[in-house]
Design an enzyme around this catalytic site. Structure first.
Site, PDB file in Angstrom:
ATOM      1  N   ASP A  67       0.815  -1.218   0.000  1.00  0.00           N
ATOM      2  CA  ASP A  67       0.000   0.000   0.000  1.00  0.00           C
ATOM      3  C   ASP A  67       0.850   1.270   0.000  1.00  0.00           C
ATOM      4  O   ASP A  67       2.087   1.217   0.169  1.00  0.00           O
ATOM      5  CB  ASP A  67      -0.966  -0.003   1.205  1.00  0.00           C
ATOM      6  CG  ASP A  67      -0.304  -0.481   2.503  1.00  0.00           C
ATOM      7  OD1 ASP A  67       0.944  -0.452   2.596  1.00  0.00           O
ATOM      8  OD2 ASP A  67      -1.023  -0.891   3.414  1.00  0.00           O
ATOM      9  N   ASP A 136      -7.329  -2.505  14.280  1.00  0.00           N
ATOM     10  CA  ASP A 136      -8.722  -2.762  13.888  1.00  0.00           C
ATOM     11  C   ASP A 136      -8.837  -4.023  13.018  1.00  0.00           C
ATOM     12  O   ASP A 136      -9.867  -4.263  12.406  1.00  0.00           O
ATOM     13  CB  ASP A 136      -9.317  -1.542  13.167  1.00  0.00           C
ATOM     14  CG  ASP A 136      -8.610  -1.218  11.833  1.00  0.00           C
ATOM     15  OD1 ASP A 136      -7.664  -1.953  11.449  1.00  0.00           O
ATOM     16  OD2 ASP A 136      -9.015  -0.244  11.183  1.00  0.00           O
ATOM     17  N   HIS A 138      -7.109  -4.810  10.327  1.00  0.00           N
ATOM     18  CA  HIS A 138      -6.867  -4.706   8.892  1.00  0.00           C
ATOM     19  C   HIS A 138      -5.578  -5.418   8.463  1.00  0.00           C
ATOM     20  O   HIS A 138      -4.644  -5.533   9.247  1.00  0.00           O
ATOM     21  CB  HIS A 138      -6.861  -3.236   8.410  1.00  0.00           C
ATOM     22  CG  HIS A 138      -5.721  -2.394   8.867  1.00  0.00           C
ATOM     23  ND1 HIS A 138      -5.842  -1.049   9.127  1.00  0.00           N
ATOM     24  CD2 HIS A 138      -4.404  -2.677   9.116  1.00  0.00           C
ATOM     25  CE1 HIS A 138      -4.670  -0.561   9.484  1.00  0.00           C
ATOM     26  NE2 HIS A 138      -3.787  -1.524   9.489  1.00  0.00           N
TER      27      HIS A 138
HETATM   28  P1  PGA Z   1       2.434  -1.504  12.634  1.00  0.00           P
HETATM   29  O1  PGA Z   1       1.246  -1.439  11.574  1.00  0.00           O
HETATM   30  O2  PGA Z   1       3.336  -2.595  12.172  1.00  0.00           O
HETATM   31  O3  PGA Z   1       3.089  -0.165  12.569  1.00  0.00           O
HETATM   32  O4  PGA Z   1       1.812  -1.811  13.959  1.00  0.00           O
HETATM   33  C1  PGA Z   1       0.603  -2.610  11.218  1.00  0.00           C
HETATM   34  C2  PGA Z   1      -0.523  -2.331  10.258  1.00  0.00           C
HETATM   35  O5  PGA Z   1      -1.222  -1.312  10.395  1.00  0.00           O
HETATM   36  O6  PGA Z   1      -0.725  -3.135   9.347  1.00  0.00           O
END
Ligand code: PGA
Length: 260
Positions: A67, A136, A138
């Site tokens: 992304d 959340d 995702h």
């Molecule tokens: P993070 O993000 O590794 O910074 O916790 C994970 C995500 O949002 O997929």
């Protein structure tokens, strides 16, 4: 789904890097799906170390990131292109032209998203996809409610994701609201999935993903539908799993298990 509970972040990162390195050694022109965020940093450090000390060769590797924020050019410090260059690409011998990150400055996102899908297909599909998980639930930026059949698309981030990611920006208002993301359907087509999670802040999301129902309300739960998905957790992230003892039991007995 294989659930691997590691003692700590270092062990988790080394174990995940071992899987990615194994894919590259078995197929030097492997196609890697890569993720940003703080979680995979240890994995990338370990891959860089393996490149420097063990000759892990990325010269024929192709990569696709999950992304990118809409509105941020690749030179922007908080863009995911910048993150990947800084944390991995500049430290291994992958040809930069074979590294793909969705564009956050496309003229036409419909066209761009379709082309991104085509590029993945032309490369022969993704051999191993690294994933983090949002608080959340995702994967990539597939927020709750996103179709489990979705393809690469533009999405609107939840307020929770914006809050979670504000730590990387000077102020919350600077966090982009939109992003381009591979869809859940795109991710599920990778031949192998590797989800990493660390810390108690992810424990609820991990429990929902691994032991909850398969639902678009937690897009990481879609991994349950994949034939070759592994989840690498530290004790904190595994804290709410009902079957944690069983997962540890399985891992402890893995060396003696019949080949299957
Ligand atoms: P993070 O993000 O590794 O910074 O916790 C994970 C995500 O949002 O997929």
């Amino acid at each position: 789904m294989e659930v691997v509970i590691c003692a700590d972040y270092e062990e988790l990162s080394a174990a995940a890097a071992g899987v990615v390195a194994g894919v590259i050694r078995g197929k030097p022109d492997a196609v890697l799906g890569l993720a940003t965020g703080s979680t995979p940093l240890g994995l990338y450090e370990e891959l860089v170390r393996m490149h420097a000390e063990e000759g892990l060769d990325f010269s024929q590797v192709t990569t696709f990131n999950l992304d990118e924020y809409v509105g941020l050019a690749g030179e922007h410090e908080q863009s995911y292109r910048h993150f990947m260059n800084e944390n991995l690409f500049e430290h291994v011998n992958v040809p930069l032209e074979r590294t793909h990150v969705p564009s956050g400055t496309a003229e036409d996102y419909c066209v761009h998203c379709r082309q991104y899908e085509q590029l993945i297909e032309q490369a022969g599909g993704i051999d191993v996809q690294v994933l983090g998980i949002g608080s959340d639930g995702h994967i990539a930026f597939n927020e709750p409610g996103t179709s489990l059949a979705s393809r690469t698309h533009v999405t609107t981030l939840t307020e929770q994701t914006i809050r979670d990611n504000a730590r990387f920006f000077q102020k919350k208002q600077d966090v982009p609201i939109y992003a381009v993301t591979m869809g859940v359907g795109t991710i599920l087509e990778a031949r192998k999935l590797l989800l990493l999670a660390t810390g108690a802040g992810k424990a609820d999301a991990v429990a929902a993903a691994v032991e909850g129902p398969v639902t678009s309300m937690c897009t990481a739960s879609s991994l349950q539908l994949h034939p070759d998905a592994a989840v690498f957790l530290d004790e904190g992230a595994a804290g709410n799993l009902r079957m944690a003892d069983y997962y540890k039991w399985i891992q402890a007995r893995k060396p003696g298990a019949p080949r299957h």
